[in-house]
Design a protein around this motif. Sequence first.
Motif, PDB file in Angstrom:
ATOM      1  N   ARG A  72       0.838  -1.201   0.000  1.00 43.53           N
ATOM      2  CA  ARG A  72       0.000   0.000   0.000  1.00 43.53           C
ATOM      3  C   ARG A  72       0.870   1.246   0.000  1.00 43.53           C
ATOM      4  O   ARG A  72       1.733   1.412   0.856  1.00 43.53           O
ATOM      5  CB  ARG A  72      -0.924  -0.006   1.221  1.00 43.53           C
ATOM      6  CG  ARG A  72      -1.984  -1.100   1.171  1.00 43.53           C
ATOM      7  CD  ARG A  72      -2.775  -1.156   2.467  1.00 43.53           C
ATOM      8  NE  ARG A  72      -3.855  -2.133   2.384  1.00 43.53           N
ATOM      9  CZ  ARG A  72      -3.700  -3.435   2.589  1.00 43.53           C
ATOM     10  NH1 ARG A  72      -2.486  -3.899   2.891  1.00 43.53           N
ATOM     11  NH2 ARG A  72      -4.710  -4.258   2.492  1.00 43.53           N
ATOM     12  N   VAL A  73       0.626   2.119  -0.965  1.00 42.88           N
ATOM     13  CA  VAL A  73       1.375   3.370  -1.097  1.00 42.88           C
ATOM     14  C   VAL A  73       0.378   4.517  -1.174  1.00 42.88           C
ATOM     15  O   VAL A  73      -0.563   4.475  -1.977  1.00 42.88           O
ATOM     16  CB  VAL A  73       2.276   3.353  -2.356  1.00 42.88           C
ATOM     17  CG1 VAL A  73       2.946   4.707  -2.548  1.00 42.88           C
ATOM     18  CG2 VAL A  73       3.326   2.258  -2.253  1.00 42.88           C
ATOM     19  N   CYS A  74       0.573   5.517  -0.347  1.00 38.20           N
ATOM     20  CA  CYS A  74      -0.301   6.702  -0.356  1.00 38.20           C
ATOM     21  C   CYS A  74       0.414   7.835  -1.070  1.00 38.20           C
ATOM     22  O   CYS A  74       1.511   8.235  -0.672  1.00 38.20           O
ATOM     23  CB  CYS A  74      -0.661   7.104   1.072  1.00 38.20           C
ATOM     24  SG  CYS A  74      -1.685   8.601   1.149  1.00 38.20           S
ATOM     25  N   ILE A  75      -0.212   8.353  -2.124  1.00 36.22           N
ATOM     26  CA  ILE A  75       0.315   9.492  -2.882  1.00 36.22           C
ATOM     27  C   ILE A  75      -0.736  10.590  -2.809  1.00 36.22           C
ATOM     28  O   ILE A  75      -1.835  10.443  -3.341  1.00 36.22           O
ATOM     29  CB  ILE A  75       0.588   9.106  -4.347  1.00 36.22           C
ATOM     30  CG1 ILE A  75       1.588   7.955  -4.415  1.00 36.22           C
ATOM     31  CG2 ILE A  75       1.103  10.306  -5.129  1.00 36.22           C
ATOM     32  CD1 ILE A  75       1.729   7.350  -5.794  1.00 36.22           C
ATOM     33  N   THR A  76      -0.410  11.694  -2.181  1.00 31.37           N
ATOM     34  CA  THR A  76      -1.434  12.714  -1.939  1.00 31.37           C
ATOM     35  C   THR A  76      -1.829  13.465  -3.202  1.00 31.37           C
ATOM     36  O   THR A  76      -2.998  13.783  -3.391  1.00 31.37           O
ATOM     37  CB  THR A  76      -0.949  13.730  -0.895  1.00 31.37           C
ATOM     38  OG1 THR A  76       0.231  14.398  -1.379  1.00 31.37           O
ATOM     39  CG2 THR A  76      -0.632  13.039   0.430  1.00 31.37           C
ATOM     40  N   ASP A  77      -0.853  13.768  -4.078  1.00 30.28           N
ATOM     41  CA  ASP A  77      -1.114  14.552  -5.292  1.00 30.28           C
ATOM     42  C   ASP A  77      -0.342  13.908  -6.447  1.00 30.28           C
ATOM     43  O   ASP A  77       0.828  14.221  -6.656  1.00 30.28           O
ATOM     44  CB  ASP A  77      -0.658  16.008  -5.118  1.00 30.28           C
ATOM     45  CG  ASP A  77      -1.373  16.708  -3.986  1.00 30.28           C
ATOM     46  OD1 ASP A  77      -2.449  17.266  -4.235  1.00 30.28           O
ATOM     47  OD2 ASP A  77      -0.855  16.692  -2.851  1.00 30.28           O
ATOM     48  N   PRO A  78      -0.986  13.005  -7.208  1.00 32.07           N
ATOM     49  CA  PRO A  78      -0.249  12.263  -8.242  1.00 32.07           C
ATOM     50  C   PRO A  78       0.493  13.148  -9.240  1.00 32.07           C
ATOM     51  O   PRO A  78       1.575  12.771  -9.707  1.00 32.07           O
ATOM     52  CB  PRO A  78      -1.359  11.453  -8.932  1.00 32.07           C
ATOM     53  CG  PRO A  78      -2.389  11.247  -7.864  1.00 32.07           C
ATOM     54  CD  PRO A  78      -2.382  12.524  -7.070  1.00 32.07           C
TER      55      PRO A  78
END
Length: 491
Positions: A72-78
């Motif tokens: 799981r990877v969280c990217i706030t603003d692709p």
Amino acid sequence: MSSKLKQFLKTALRRSGCDTAIKSLVVRALEQLVNEKPEILDYLSERHVRSTNERLIAGLPNVGVGVCFGGRVCITDPRGLVLGNNVHIGDNAYLMTRGGLTIGDNTHISRNVTIYTANHEYMGMALPYDHQYRDRPVVIGKNVWIGMNVSIAPGTTVGDGAVLGMGAVVHGDIPAGAIIGAGACEQIESRDMPHYDRLRELSAFGGPSGMPLPVSAVRGFHQNAAEKGAQLFFVLGTGRSGSTTIARALSRHPDVDCRHEPKLQLVRLSTEFAHGQKSADEVKAELRQLYVEASVMPPGCYGESDQKFSNMVPLLAELFPQAKFIWLLRNARDTVNSTCSRGWFSDAEMFPEDVDDLAAEPLYRGIFSQYRVRADKTGELDPAAWRSMTAFERNCWYWNRWNSQIEASLSSLPESRRLFVRLEELSAQTETIFDFLGVDRLGREVVKVENVAESRHRLMSADDWDAEKTAAFERQCAHNDTRWYDPGYRL
């Protein structure tokens, strides 16, 4: 069965269109199966994460070849993320990319890594901080290894080949080849740089497991902007001028990939340059990091359509001496009506400190509002004159100022590197654009001018203009609007 899995199954079945009875039967059957064989739950969860990551990577606008996420990877603003070729990111990574994060080719990141590219504004209008941000990009070079539980602070630069050891808290400038340990972020030793250079010259890059990549995989890597040569182009405009339309129209060609506003960090960088907060050399350095450090451009003719390029043309032309530029112009009346309808340059946006009723109009509308170009900060008007302007006239000023800057910048380039296109004539000009880019013609296609915002905002028209608006338009826009729409005009 876990509540998360139940919710996932219900969502999947709802999207499948099955009726309620069938959904209930499927959920009960799967629940019974999981109770009998619990390992199925792990399998389904793993498949879900894998498919989610595949969709996430496929949707990233700035990504090279061979990128993979190990969980799981969280990217706030692709759009604020640039990932080069052969980048691996481990489970539970948190990437706060609003300020801009560039990760170079062949960089491997372990589990539980946190990277921030912006801080809350603690010197603003509220305690302990307010709604604004201080954006500070992070650049991670090529061939970097980042260990588990590493935290990287805003504004950090990590040089090529560096190693960040497990648990390190990293900030500042990390030299190329440095090996950083946990604790006080001190360099404990350095790579054998001659050996490192030999491997780099041999293109001996490892995959996520460390096994060397085959030559065919390395040959299939995406390119960076410096390597694209004459196959690189930039579309310039004011915003609300058809930048999405032209990107979609050009991308219909099998040999052209044109992307609309893929790099979020340009919003900040362009305005910092316009306001004199960064020098030309500083902006060029950041553009080089953004467009050369990571190789994200696919084969063929590649372009980006973004209003924020418009004041950086001389710098882009110098950095990429074969790149081409397309000026997309939309008539002043329609552009100003559109930008005004979206609230650009409103008093609440320009002077949020004066807004008392927070419920009536929000102080902050996002990064574009925070970095709107202002005449009082470019030095063209004193603060009192800018404040006294109506929002309508500020929009008129912007249309004229931004397009005038494009015209002046492109006039110094040879004709082979510049093209002028009016949005209203885009359908008829498609073949001309393909000729300019050096790709085969497809035959004339009808290009539909799209404007998504107009469906969500009540669009102003010239019928709404009073005498004050008409006078403001005449002062700011009328001359160049007439000149640029003269059939005989040539750039």
